[in-house]
Design an enzyme around this catalytic site. Sequence first.
Site, PDB file in Angstrom:
ATOM      1  N   ARG A 110     -21.817  74.071 -32.982  1.00 31.53           N
ATOM      2  CA  ARG A 110     -21.934  75.256 -33.807  1.00 31.53           C
ATOM      3  C   ARG A 110     -22.644  76.362 -33.040  1.00 31.53           C
ATOM      4  O   ARG A 110     -23.596  76.095 -32.307  1.00 31.53           O
ATOM      5  CB  ARG A 110     -22.761  74.895 -35.043  1.00 31.53           C
ATOM      6  CG  ARG A 110     -22.811  75.997 -36.062  1.00 31.53           C
ATOM      7  CD  ARG A 110     -23.566  75.569 -37.244  1.00 31.53           C
ATOM      8  NE  ARG A 110     -22.884  74.500 -37.962  1.00 31.53           N
ATOM      9  CZ  ARG A 110     -23.211  74.123 -39.185  1.00 31.53           C
ATOM     10  NH1 ARG A 110     -24.192  74.713 -39.806  1.00 31.53           N
ATOM     11  NH2 ARG A 110     -22.577  73.157 -39.786  1.00 31.53           N
ATOM     12  N   SER A 180     -28.552  67.328 -28.963  1.00 35.86           N
ATOM     13  CA  SER A 180     -29.091  66.199 -29.746  1.00 35.86           C
ATOM     14  C   SER A 180     -28.828  64.841 -29.123  1.00 35.86           C
ATOM     15  O   SER A 180     -28.153  63.976 -29.698  1.00 35.86           O
ATOM     16  CB  SER A 180     -28.513  66.271 -31.149  1.00 35.86           C
ATOM     17  OG  SER A 180     -28.752  67.546 -31.662  1.00 35.86           O
ATOM     18  N   ASP A 233     -32.176  68.189 -32.282  1.00 40.44           N
ATOM     19  CA  ASP A 233     -31.883  68.600 -33.663  1.00 40.44           C
ATOM     20  C   ASP A 233     -33.031  68.269 -34.627  1.00 40.44           C
ATOM     21  O   ASP A 233     -33.269  69.003 -35.596  1.00 40.44           O
ATOM     22  CB  ASP A 233     -30.548  68.025 -34.180  1.00 40.44           C
ATOM     23  CG  ASP A 233     -30.395  66.535 -33.977  1.00 40.44           C
ATOM     24  OD1 ASP A 233     -31.251  65.923 -33.324  1.00 40.44           O
ATOM     25  OD2 ASP A 233     -29.402  65.964 -34.479  1.00 40.44           O
TER      26      ASP A 233
HETATM   27  C1  BGC Z   1     -29.978  61.004 -30.364  1.00 39.95           C
HETATM   28  C2  BGC Z   1     -31.072  61.940 -30.831  1.00 39.95           C
HETATM   29  C3  BGC Z   1     -30.576  62.801 -31.975  1.00 39.95           C
HETATM   30  C4  BGC Z   1     -30.007  61.925 -33.082  1.00 39.95           C
HETATM   31  C5  BGC Z   1     -29.489  62.712 -34.269  1.00 39.95           C
HETATM   32  C6  BGC Z   1     -29.399  60.244 -31.551  1.00 39.95           C
HETATM   33  O1  BGC Z   1     -28.289  59.502 -31.112  1.00 39.95           O
HETATM   34  O2  BGC Z   1     -30.467  60.086 -29.425  1.00 39.95           O
HETATM   35  O3  BGC Z   1     -31.519  62.745 -29.774  1.00 39.95           O
HETATM   36  O4  BGC Z   1     -31.634  63.559 -32.473  1.00 39.95           O
HETATM   37  O5  BGC Z   1     -28.953  61.139 -32.571  1.00 39.95           O
HETATM   38  O6  BGC Z   1     -28.509  63.609 -33.909  1.00 39.95           O
END
Ligand code: BGC
Length: 492
Positions: A110, A180, A233
């Site tokens: 996004r 993320s 995130d």
């Molecule tokens: C990642 C995190 C992320 C989470 C939610 C996980 O697989 O390792 O960094 O915050 O997913 O998106």
Amino acid sequence: MSLTFASPTITPTIRSFTFSSRRTNNIVMSAIQPNSASLCPILTKFQNDCATPTPYLRKVADAIVDEMQAGLAVEGEGELDMILTYVDALPSGNEEGLFYALDLGGTNFRVRSVQLGGKEERVIATESEQISIPKELMIGTSEELFGFIATKLASFVAKEKPGRFQLEQGRKREIGFTFSFPVKQTSIDSGTLMKWTKGFHVSGMEGKNVVACLNEAMEVHGLNMRVSALVNDGVGTLAGARYWDEDVMVGVILGTGTNACYVEQKHKIPKLQSKSSSGTTVINTEWGGYSKILPRTVFDQEMDEKSLNPGEHLYEKMISGMYLGEIVRRVLLQMCKTSDLFGQFAPAKLSKPFVLRTEHLCKMQEDNTDDLQNVGSVLYEFLEVETNLNARRRVVEVCDTVVKRGGRLAGAGIVAVLEKIEKDTKRMSSGKRTVVAMDGALYEKYPQYRSYMQDALVELLGHKFASDVVIKHTKDVSGIGAAVLAATNSIY
Ligand code: BGC
């Protein structure tokens, strides 16, 4: 492109759950007949293996706190990475100017522009666009992935309406980049990818600076923009929610993947090698990596072995949206083989990994028709199998077992983070409101999961603290959070 203007402020979608207003459990579970499982030994064993009674959850929460402490003590110690995010200053509301957010972390990414107007006006205007990432790019090369992102970003900026959004003269456009995945941050605007999760496996990127990858792609596409903040995130959710509510201490994601980020006291972080140890900073726990005490079954083990990241993120593989359907599929397949769940043969489709998704489980669990018609339709549509009522009931029981375990374990994780905060700050015992900002489709769209999670929170926190804790559903605030963090860390 969606356009939102608000006067004087744009506030995020927020639904709160406070323990003092605890609901009576009004979620329809009538479809489940507890005794029918006894006719199916695989199901009975699976249910026993997945059980998470309160004393067991207590041990899980305590073990997560121990792992948090180990990860804060020494880099690489403990199962949780406890990543330093370099976010020491959370939004105050005074931020002003035009900033951007780019969010990459799932099957969509996004882009968002945010015109910040300071304390009085807050978010004057925001505009965003969501673009789905072609599957092949999730497992392709970094040039392909970031090239695609840069192209979309360029066309988003090109469509910007002058007047609504005003970039101060002489300034580059600054981005808060929400990435993320586990990243070892080296500063607020740089960090190297530790490993991929959630089905991503872009080659040659582990160990690379993800901001440099984006910068290179932006340069190639002639985009004069810079990344001012690289955030997870969970951090974006915490920062975005904090922008409107100063009692927010934790950001939790329960979606395709899962994570928790929280505000920590610097003097409680032995591995922080900085002279100043006063004040607070945000820690990205990467709690998905927890694995010590967990009710793992043979189905979890097999799913993990076949995953793109075997042996890693085992807690995530039990509680997050990407995996719940796949665990159910594996159990159903075994039930077909050993107890004629759907007649003599297993439907061919049931052998296809990830054919059942979390939204299918939810639809089946929400079915309150007498003959479980909706369960029948989901099974017909996605597995191409005709079913009788008994088979449908068993399928719902499997879904419920997996979702109950996931929701309760997620609740134990949240309690662990709250208890870690409490240990060092005594916030809750001094009656201070403590808010957990929550985002992710699993939490938002799966009432049974949410309810199981809330049960675990109440059981573990007890009424002493529960009345001071608020779980706030802060949908999509992470983009605003990232843009505000770009403002906080602007080079101008
Ligand atoms: C990642 C995190 C992320 C989470 C939610 C996980 O697989 O390792 O960094 O915050 O997913 O998106």
